[in-house]
Design an enzyme around this catalytic site. Structure first.
Site, PDB file in Angstrom:
ATOM      1  N   ASP A  10       1.800 -10.999   6.459  1.00  6.73           N
ATOM      2  CA  ASP A  10       0.945 -10.605   7.589  1.00  6.73           C
ATOM      3  C   ASP A  10      -0.441 -11.250   7.412  1.00  6.73           C
ATOM      4  OD1 ASP A  10       0.273  -9.071   5.331  1.00  6.73           O
ATOM      5  OD2 ASP A  10      -0.285  -7.297   6.488  1.00  6.73           O
ATOM      6  N   HIS A 240      -4.624  -9.085  -4.609  1.00  5.39           N
ATOM      7  CA  HIS A 240      -3.331  -8.479  -4.284  1.00  5.39           C
ATOM      8  C   HIS A 240      -2.134  -9.443  -4.127  1.00  5.39           C
ATOM      9  CE1 HIS A 240      -5.460  -4.737  -3.674  1.00  5.39           C
ATOM     10  NE2 HIS A 240      -6.189  -5.221  -2.690  1.00  5.39           N
TER      11      HIS A 240
HETATM   12  C1  BDR Z   1      -2.213  -5.235   0.887  1.00  2.00           C
HETATM   13  O1  BDR Z   1      -2.666  -4.821   2.167  1.00  2.00           O
HETATM   14  C2  BDR Z   1      -3.064  -5.929   2.932  1.00  2.00           C
HETATM   15  O2  BDR Z   1      -4.267  -5.657   3.585  1.00  2.00           O
HETATM   16  C3  BDR Z   1      -3.195  -7.067   1.985  1.00  2.00           C
HETATM   17  O3  BDR Z   1      -2.905  -8.307   2.603  1.00  2.00           O
HETATM   18  C4  BDR Z   1      -2.187  -6.749   0.910  1.00  2.00           C
HETATM   19  O4  BDR Z   1      -0.904  -7.185   1.293  1.00  2.00           O
HETATM   20  C5  BDR Z   1      -3.107  -4.633  -0.179  1.00  2.00           C
HETATM   21  O5  BDR Z   1      -3.032  -3.240  -0.160  1.00  2.00           O
HETATM   22 CA    CA Z   2      -0.599  -8.899   3.045  1.00  2.00          CA
END
Ligand code: BDR
Ligand code: CA
Length: 314
Positions: A10, A240
């Site tokens: 995403d 992340h």
């Molecule tokens: C996850 O949430 C999204 O906002 C980031 O892309 C990552 O996949 C982190 O909690």
């Molecule tokens: Ca993500």
């Protein structure tokens, strides 16, 4: 032989870090990007996936996926983290390129069937496309090599509620299907991603050595870094999604625990990933016969960041 992966995403600034990292790694063959709602609406996620292809100069197939959670009401997109455009409000020009005219779930099924036992699904967003692929063809679970996902939290606090991480709370029913299906899942959650902080020094060196990817990443990351600096008082941003690619390249950078994972699908704990350690048994049967997930709990943050930098600058 390079490891075949599909990235479900995403995009998203840390998604962009993951995707450009994977494109640069010789040991990885990205067979496709499948998109989902999450950081942005799914149509924007698809546009952003195509932008990343253009930035990297690759022609990897993109298939658009789900636009909402399986059962829960959609949650707001976090533009305070990723910007309205998903890339930190840099408004990078869109491309003329188009996605495939099959769904993300169909693309996953077709590709896994084409290379039985060889494809790893790397999931960087809410898990609706993986859940739909299981629905479409339940046998894919046996034919996938591994599912490596960024999501969840075992001991660490959540980042949307005290117990819930964003990707999981955005579609808890889909996440529960993924954790309980008969495939090998590796969970890279906040327990490890909150240990890895990417700062501008690394991004500046990447930009210097690799202006193409580096300039895009540097520009996109500034909004994200400001968000984390203000919210957590840290210098840099959490890495992340990109940690999944480091795991594919060097799993030894992580320490894992085995456990069966279920997801709370309602109530105040909605989106919580609840781990029953493999070494324990409980009278409550909800975790019985649930395959063991590899839950990442430790990470060598410096080695991981060095791997990101060398891969993007080689
Ligand atoms: C996850 O949430 C999204 O906002 C980031 O892309 C990552 O996949 C982190 O909690
Ligand atoms: Ca993500």
């Amino acid at each position: 032989m390079a490891r075949k992966i599909i990235i479900d995403t995403d995009p998203g600034i840390d998604d962009a870090m993951a995707i450009l990292f994977a494109y640069k790694a010789k040991e990885i063959d990205v067979l496709g990007l499948t998109t989902t709602f999450g950081n942005v609406p799914v149509v924007k996620a698809t546009e952003n996936a195509l932008i990343l292809n253009a930035v990297a100069g690759v022609d990897v197939p993109v298939a658009q996926g789900v636009d909402k959670p399986l059962q829960t009401p959609p949650r707001p997109h976090p533009d305070f983290v990723h910007g309205k455009d998903g890339f930190g409000n840099i408004n990078w020009p869109a491309t003329q390129n188009k996605p495939l005219d099959i769904s993300a779930a169909q693309f996953i099924v077709d590709t896994v069937r084409r290379y039985p036992g060889e494809v790893t699904l790397v999931a960087l967003g809410p898990l609706g496309n993986l859940a739909k692929a299981l629905e479409l063809d339940p046998e894919v679970a046996d034919l996938v090599d591994e599912v490596v996902l960024m999501g969840g939290a075992h001991i660490e606090y959540g980042n949307v509620s005290p117990v819930a991480e964003a990707n999981i709370i955005n579609d808890p029913h889909a996440a529960d299907k993924v954790f309980t299906a008969n495939w090998q899942v590796t969970m890279i959650g906040l327990d490890v991603t909150h240990q890895v902080l990417l700062d501008n020094k690394v991004l500046e060196r990447i930009k210097q050595a690799n202006p193409v990817d580096g300039d895009f990443l540097y520009q996109a990351a500034q909004h994200y870094i400001n968000f984390y600096s203000e919210k957590f008082g840290v210098e840099g941003c959490y890495f992340h999604d990109a940690s999944t690619i480091a795991y594919i390249l060097e799993p030894g950078l992580f320490g894992v625990e085995l456990g069966s994972v279920r997801v709370a699908c309602e109530g105040v704990a909605i989106g919580q990933t609840i781990v029953a350690p493999a070494s324990m048994s409980f009278p409550e049967p909800a975790w019985d016969n649930v395959p063991h997930t590899q839950v990442c709990m430790e990470v060598d943050d410096q080695a991981l960041l060095a791997l990101f930098e060398t891969t993007l600058t080689q």
